[in-house]
Motif scaffolding. Structure first.
Motif, PDB file in Angstrom:
ATOM      1  N   PHE A  84      -2.866   0.394  -4.450  1.00 37.96           N
ATOM      2  CA  PHE A  84      -2.767  -0.978  -3.914  1.00 37.96           C
ATOM      3  C   PHE A  84      -1.408  -1.187  -4.858  1.00 37.96           C
ATOM      4  N   LEU A 116      -3.749   7.043  -1.976  1.00 39.19           N
ATOM      5  CA  LEU A 116      -3.802   5.407  -1.610  1.00 39.19           C
ATOM      6  C   LEU A 116      -3.888   4.889  -3.358  1.00 39.19           C
ATOM      7  N   ALA A 145       4.370   5.185   3.899  1.00 37.51           N
ATOM      8  CA  ALA A 145       3.949   6.264   3.703  1.00 37.51           C
ATOM      9  C   ALA A 145       5.066   7.132   3.210  1.00 37.51           C
ATOM     10  N   LEU A 204      -1.945  -5.902   5.146  1.00 35.39           N
ATOM     11  CA  LEU A 204      -1.525  -4.638   4.340  1.00 35.39           C
ATOM     12  C   LEU A 204      -0.244  -4.525   4.798  1.00 35.39           C
ATOM     13  N   CYS A 205       0.740  -3.891   3.519  1.00 37.39           N
ATOM     14  CA  CYS A 205       2.148  -3.513   3.924  1.00 37.39           C
ATOM     15  C   CYS A 205       2.342  -2.063   3.370  1.00 37.39           C
ATOM     16  N   PRO A 206       1.939  -0.564   3.900  1.00 33.77           N
ATOM     17  CA  PRO A 206       2.710  -0.080   3.896  1.00 33.77           C
ATOM     18  C   PRO A 206       3.342   0.186   4.268  1.00 33.77           C
ATOM     19  N   ALA A 230       0.696  -1.072   0.324  1.00 34.47           N
ATOM     20  CA  ALA A 230       0.106   0.281   0.187  1.00 34.47           C
ATOM     21  C   ALA A 230       1.123   1.433   0.136  1.00 34.47           C
ATOM     22  N   ASN A 265       5.305   3.600   9.137  1.00 39.14           N
ATOM     23  CA  ASN A 265       5.418   3.392   7.686  1.00 39.14           C
ATOM     24  C   ASN A 265       6.762   4.382   7.613  1.00 39.14           C
ATOM     25  N   GLU A 275      -5.149  -2.808   9.575  1.00 35.95           N
ATOM     26  CA  GLU A 275      -4.377  -3.786   9.848  1.00 35.95           C
ATOM     27  C   GLU A 275      -4.792  -4.629  10.650  1.00 35.95           C
ATOM     28  N   THR A 311      -4.825   7.413   7.651  1.00 35.69           N
ATOM     29  CA  THR A 311      -4.062   6.720   8.917  1.00 35.69           C
ATOM     30  C   THR A 311      -4.680   5.740   9.605  1.00 35.69           C
ATOM     31  N   GLN A 334       1.352   4.761   0.384  1.00 33.28           N
ATOM     32  CA  GLN A 334       0.173   6.122   1.592  1.00 33.28           C
ATOM     33  C   GLN A 334       0.778   7.199   0.940  1.00 33.28           C
ATOM     34  N   LEU A 363      -6.133   3.414   7.461  1.00 35.39           N
ATOM     35  CA  LEU A 363      -5.281   1.451   7.753  1.00 35.39           C
ATOM     36  C   LEU A 363      -5.050   0.799   8.758  1.00 35.39           C
TER      37      LEU A 363
END
Length: 372
Positions: A206, A204, A171, A167-169, A138, A291, A160, A153, A140, A156
């Motif tokens: 994906f 955001l 930022a 999810l692996c965000p 992800a 992140n 999570e 935020t 952001q 998200l």
């Protein structure tokens, strides 16, 4: 120019004498002066195990230039052409198939090249594929001056919590209606690629899909988009990542390993992110940012090619390594490595994230995630 003419005359004479066939195959290892030829010393068929090497001998007349910095070898495979480093005369691979090689030699402004040789790499071992656990990368895009960014935020973090491990965000902070202390040049580069020149936050995306659509900061909308993303594909690759921090804490070494179920070209993108950074958000001086992308270790937007642009062979492991120096302002204990494997889009015009994994930066590791 004269040298090139002389070389062409020499080639025609050799053809007439039956020394060299029209296909370029050399019948005799005697090389006339002013002519460059490449030979395979040993077997021309090797196992594609990544260890067994073919050694080339490159002769410029009677002079062996196999390891000369003025010589390089051109490799052709599966419609793709790439150049081995200057002076490199060995080849190994983990991808089965037939490879074609030619040599070039640069002397006094002239370029010499002649015949070609082929090498066949045979499959080594059994193809082993797995059902990989699906994680979504992800992107952001945010800023300390963005009014709607805290809502994104929060959404998200809720997702999570509800769907742990999905999810692996990461930022990317931007200067937006004011400066942001966590903005880096790479953030601007990624924003230019995904958002464009008219930046609107929050945003955001994906799995780095192109083209992408900016989403709102409403959790219900993000949930719906995430479910749609998870339903559209099954990951064809697995990722393992490990990190080792130097004892002094000033540098880090990162290893990213990838296995693919398909024979396909892949890239890797690697990010260092930090949690727990306190910086003012609008009017909140104690806001905690997570992140945050501190740097991108891979090159460009879509990362680095795995296996030298050659398609990965199913079930075989491929590895890329990275290193970085860490500024004192970064808190290594709060940092993670995020590594994504990218695969081509259907039309081959771009890449998107097929799977992703992460681990703590300080002596961390996360093995391949396989569905039990």
């Amino acid at each position: 120019m004269l040298k090139n003419v002389i070389r062409k005359i020499a080639q025609l004479s050799l053809l007439a004498a039956g020394v060299m066939s029209c296909s370029g195959h050399v019948e005799d290892e005697t090389v006339p002066e002013g002519v460059l030829r490449i030979f395979v010393d040993g077997e021309t068929t090797i196992p594609a195990d990544g260890r067994t090497e073919v050694v080339f001998r490159v002769m410029y007349g009677s002079t062996d230039v196999s390891s000369s910095p003025e010589m390089n070898i051109i490799r052709k495979f599966d419609g793709d052409e790439s150049r081995l480093q200057a002076g490199v005369n060995v080849f190994s691979t983990t991808t089965p198939g037939t490879y074609t090689f030619t040599a070039r030699y640069y002397d006094d402004g002239a370029v010499y090249t002649d015949n070609e040789v082929t090498v066949t790499a045979s499959p080594a071992g059994d193809i082993h594929t797995s059902q990989w656990y699906q994680k979504v990368l992800a992107f952001q895009f945010t800023s300390t001056t963005c009014i709607g960014c805290p809502d994104l935020t929060s959404a998200l973090k809720s997702i999570e919590s509800e769907k742990p491990g999905v999810l692996c965000p990461v930022a990317f902070h931007l200067d937006y209606q004011g400066s942001d202390p966590m903005t880096i040049q790479q953030s601007r580069q990624f924003a230019a690629e995904f958002i464009g020149s008219s930046i609107a936050l929050p945003a955001l995306y994906f799995n780095m899909h192109q083209p992408v659509v900016s989403m709102s900061n409403v959790k219900a909308v993000i949930d719906e988009e995430l479910d749609r993303e998870l339903d559209t594909y099954e990951p064809s690759c697995g990722v393992a990542v490990s990190s080792e921090l130097a004892e002094t804490g000033g540098s880090v070494s990162v290893s990213v390993k990838v296995k693919s179920n398909l024979q396909q070209r892949c890239r890797v993108a690697v990010f260092l992110v930090e949690d727990g950074i306190v910086a003012t958000q609008i009017d909140d001086p104690d806001y905690v940012h997570d992140n945050v992308v501190r740097t991108v270790l891979s090159e460009g937007i879509y990362g680095d090619y795995l296996n030298g642009r050659i398609a990965l062979y199913p079930g075989t492991e491929y590895e890329e390594t990275y290193s970085a120096d860490l500024p004192e302002a970064w808190n290594a204990g709060n940092m993670r490595v995020v590594a994504a494997v990218l695969v081509p889009t259907e039309d081959g015009s771009s890449y998107y994230a097929d799977n992703v994994n992460s681990c703590p930066l300080a002596a961390g590791s996360s093995d391949y995630q396989i569905v039990k």
